[in-house]
Design an enzyme around this catalytic site. Structure first.
Site, PDB file in Angstrom:
ATOM      1  N   ASN A   9      -2.450   7.136   9.960  1.00  0.00           N
ATOM      2  CA  ASN A   9      -2.074   7.325   8.553  1.00  0.00           C
ATOM      3  C   ASN A   9      -2.436   6.038   7.836  1.00  0.00           C
ATOM      4  O   ASN A   9      -1.722   5.053   7.941  1.00  0.00           O
ATOM      5  CB  ASN A   9      -0.563   7.611   8.464  1.00  0.00           C
ATOM      6  CG  ASN A   9      -0.076   7.657   7.024  1.00  0.00           C
ATOM      7  OD1 ASN A   9      -0.878   7.695   6.087  1.00  0.00           O
ATOM      8  ND2 ASN A   9       1.248   7.648   6.840  1.00  0.00           N
ATOM      9  N   TRP A  10      -3.576   6.074   7.140  1.00  0.00           N
ATOM     10  CA  TRP A  10      -4.075   4.842   6.514  1.00  0.00           C
ATOM     11  C   TRP A  10      -3.238   4.421   5.317  1.00  0.00           C
ATOM     12  O   TRP A  10      -3.350   3.315   4.838  1.00  0.00           O
ATOM     13  CB  TRP A  10      -5.521   5.040   6.082  1.00  0.00           C
ATOM     14  CG  TRP A  10      -6.511   5.136   7.215  1.00  0.00           C
ATOM     15  CD1 TRP A  10      -6.242   5.190   8.558  1.00  0.00           C
ATOM     16  CD2 TRP A  10      -7.943   5.177   7.099  1.00  0.00           C
ATOM     17  NE1 TRP A  10      -7.397   5.255   9.276  1.00  0.00           N
ATOM     18  CE2 TRP A  10      -8.474   5.256   8.411  1.00  0.00           C
ATOM     19  CE3 TRP A  10      -8.828   5.160   6.018  1.00  0.00           C
ATOM     20  CZ2 TRP A  10      -9.851   5.306   8.657  1.00  0.00           C
ATOM     21  CZ3 TRP A  10     -10.198   5.219   6.268  1.00  0.00           C
ATOM     22  CH2 TRP A  10     -10.695   5.284   7.569  1.00  0.00           C
ATOM     23  N   LYS A  11      -2.456   5.335   4.770  1.00  0.00           N
ATOM     24  CA  LYS A  11      -1.663   5.078   3.550  1.00  0.00           C
ATOM     25  C   LYS A  11      -2.608   4.623   2.422  1.00  0.00           C
ATOM     26  O   LYS A  11      -3.730   5.101   2.360  1.00  0.00           O
ATOM     27  CB  LYS A  11      -0.571   4.050   3.844  1.00  0.00           C
ATOM     28  CG  LYS A  11       0.259   4.470   5.078  1.00  0.00           C
ATOM     29  CD  LYS A  11       1.543   3.744   5.210  1.00  0.00           C
ATOM     30  CE  LYS A  11       2.282   4.256   6.439  1.00  0.00           C
ATOM     31  NZ  LYS A  11       3.607   3.681   6.584  1.00  0.00           N
ATOM     32  N   HIS A  94       6.062  12.886   4.021  1.00  0.00           N
ATOM     33  CA  HIS A  94       6.224  11.507   4.511  1.00  0.00           C
ATOM     34  C   HIS A  94       7.356  10.835   3.724  1.00  0.00           C
ATOM     35  O   HIS A  94       7.516  11.075   2.532  1.00  0.00           O
ATOM     36  CB  HIS A  94       4.913  10.732   4.334  1.00  0.00           C
ATOM     37  CG  HIS A  94       4.923   9.429   5.062  1.00  0.00           C
ATOM     38  ND1 HIS A  94       5.568   8.321   4.559  1.00  0.00           N
ATOM     39  CD2 HIS A  94       4.421   9.062   6.257  1.00  0.00           C
ATOM     40  CE1 HIS A  94       5.433   7.317   5.430  1.00  0.00           C
ATOM     41  NE2 HIS A  94       4.747   7.742   6.468  1.00  0.00           N
ATOM     42  N   GLU A  96       7.632   7.996   2.533  1.00  0.00           N
ATOM     43  CA  GLU A  96       7.204   7.231   1.352  1.00  0.00           C
ATOM     44  C   GLU A  96       7.024   8.158   0.156  1.00  0.00           C
ATOM     45  O   GLU A  96       7.342   7.789  -0.981  1.00  0.00           O
ATOM     46  CB  GLU A  96       5.908   6.458   1.675  1.00  0.00           C
ATOM     47  CG  GLU A  96       6.222   5.258   2.560  1.00  0.00           C
ATOM     48  CD  GLU A  96       5.097   4.833   3.493  1.00  0.00           C
ATOM     49  OE1 GLU A  96       3.937   5.225   3.280  1.00  0.00           O
ATOM     50  OE2 GLU A  96       5.401   4.100   4.459  1.00  0.00           O
ATOM     51  N   GLU A 166       9.749  10.318  12.113  1.00  0.00           N
ATOM     52  CA  GLU A 166       9.543   8.927  11.724  1.00  0.00           C
ATOM     53  C   GLU A 166      10.829   8.344  11.152  1.00  0.00           C
ATOM     54  O   GLU A 166      11.120   8.534   9.962  1.00  0.00           O
ATOM     55  CB  GLU A 166       8.441   8.839  10.661  1.00  0.00           C
ATOM     56  CG  GLU A 166       7.104   9.360  11.118  1.00  0.00           C
ATOM     57  CD  GLU A 166       5.960   8.769  10.303  1.00  0.00           C
ATOM     58  OE1 GLU A 166       5.073   8.186  10.900  1.00  0.00           O
ATOM     59  OE2 GLU A 166       5.999   8.868   9.063  1.00  0.00           O
ATOM     60  N   GLY A 172       6.748   0.492   9.394  1.00  0.00           N
ATOM     61  CA  GLY A 172       6.197  -0.744   8.839  1.00  0.00           C
ATOM     62  C   GLY A 172       7.105  -1.943   8.993  1.00  0.00           C
ATOM     63  O   GLY A 172       6.877  -2.989   8.383  1.00  0.00           O
ATOM     64  N   SER A 212       6.026   2.001  13.616  1.00  0.00           N
ATOM     65  CA  SER A 212       5.671   0.787  14.362  1.00  0.00           C
ATOM     66  C   SER A 212       5.120   1.065  15.760  1.00  0.00           C
ATOM     67  O   SER A 212       5.402   0.319  16.698  1.00  0.00           O
ATOM     68  CB  SER A 212       6.865  -0.171  14.421  1.00  0.00           C
ATOM     69  OG  SER A 212       7.245  -0.571  13.115  1.00  0.00           O
TER      70      SER A 212
HETATM   71  P1  PGA Z   1       3.803   2.277  10.727  1.00  0.00           P
HETATM   72  O1  PGA Z   1       3.784   3.574   9.795  1.00  0.00           O
HETATM   73  O2  PGA Z   1       3.060   2.632  11.991  1.00  0.00           O
HETATM   74  O3  PGA Z   1       3.082   1.225   9.922  1.00  0.00           O
HETATM   75  O4  PGA Z   1       5.213   1.932  10.987  1.00  0.00           O
HETATM   76  C1  PGA Z   1       3.944   4.862  10.337  1.00  0.00           C
HETATM   77  C2  PGA Z   1       3.910   5.896   9.234  1.00  0.00           C
HETATM   78  O5  PGA Z   1       4.530   5.675   8.181  1.00  0.00           O
HETATM   79  O6  PGA Z   1       3.283   6.963   9.377  1.00  0.00           O
END
Ligand code: PGA
Length: 248
Positions: A9-11, A94, A96, A166, A172, A212
């Site tokens: 997931n590049w965000k 997600h 976010e 998640e 993150g 993470s």
């Molecule tokens: P992360 O993000 O690996 O940077 O913790 C995972 C995600 O939000 O899909």
């Protein structure tokens, strides 16, 4: 046997130029991987990445999609546009997007249904906050998210979908859930699927862990009985991603 899936997931990272370089640098490393490899990329990178992975086994995913077919929705992207551009997977729900862009369970459900209608495979995300975990309500909260997201989704459709657990406190932050915590929730999610559908159906669904994931913890996490791979954020932007894909 469920095949492992490792989705990046590049965000909101990687310009098209950078995307091309990254995909090229990962190409040999992920070639012939045992796991299914998916790059979920920003909309602006879709065409570039689609070209770069043509004639490889890597699959393409998007990070967002609107639940209407077309029309006056400035800035949004339709499922048809994604499919036409070569996208097969779509991240939905997600944390976010839920937290920063106010996507609630109703929106998540509409997007899941619309994605399935277009044969896009949804990667449906769920997960609790630290407060919820500490208050001991993580499992009922996640159960609620799953039930809401899957309203109207048939057994045949859920078998083709992915779920990503998640925990928000692990995204993150470098704070990874313990293998026991991750397994416990993924098993509980499978239990919820068993209740909504049936046990056989639940056994077919791929449930990923995200938060993470790094080369040094991927193996222990992915080897848990109810965890079928990972949704990888930060580490998907470097060669670490290939190490996670080849975690064995
Ligand atoms: P992360 O993000 O690996 O940077 O913790 C995972 C995600 O939000 O899909």
């Amino acid at each position: 046997m469920r095949r492992k899936v490792v989705a990046g997931n590049w965000k909101m990272n990687m310009t098209p130029t950078q995307a091309k370089v990254l995909v090229k640098s990962l190409a040999d490393e992920v070639k012939g991987a045992e796991a299914e490899v998916i790059y979920c990329v920003p909309a602006i990178d879709i065409t570039t990445v689609a070209d770069a992975i043509r004639s490889t086994d890597v699959k393409l995913g998007a990070e967002n999609m609107y639940y209407e077919e077309k029309g006056a929705y400035t800035g949004e992207i339709s499922p048809e546009m994604l499919v036409d551009a070569g996208v097969q997977y779509i991240i939905i729900g997600h944390s976010e997007r839920r937290q920063l862009f106010n996507e609630d369970d109703t929106v998540v459900n509409k997007k899941v249904l619309k994605a399935l209608e277009h044969n896009l495979t949804p990667i449906i995300c769920c997960g609790e906050t630290l407060e919820q975990r500490e208050a001991g309500v993580a499992l009922p909260f996640i159960e609620g998210q799953i039930k809401a997201a899957l309203e109207g989704v048939t057994a045949e459709q859920i078998k083709k979908s992915l779920i990503a657990y998640e925990p928000i406190w692990a995204i993150g932050t470098g704070k990874v859930a313990t293998t026991e915590q991750a397994q416990e929730v993924c098993a509980a999610i499978r239990g919820v699927l068993g209740n909504i559908y049936d046990k056989e159906t639940a056994e077919e669904v791929h449930i990923l862990y995200g938060g993470s994931v790094k080369p040094d913890n991927a193996k222990a996490i992915f080897e848990q009985p109810d965890i079928d791979g990972g949704l990888v954020g930060g580490a998907s932007l470097t060669l670490d991603f290939a190490k996670i894909v080849n975690y064995k």
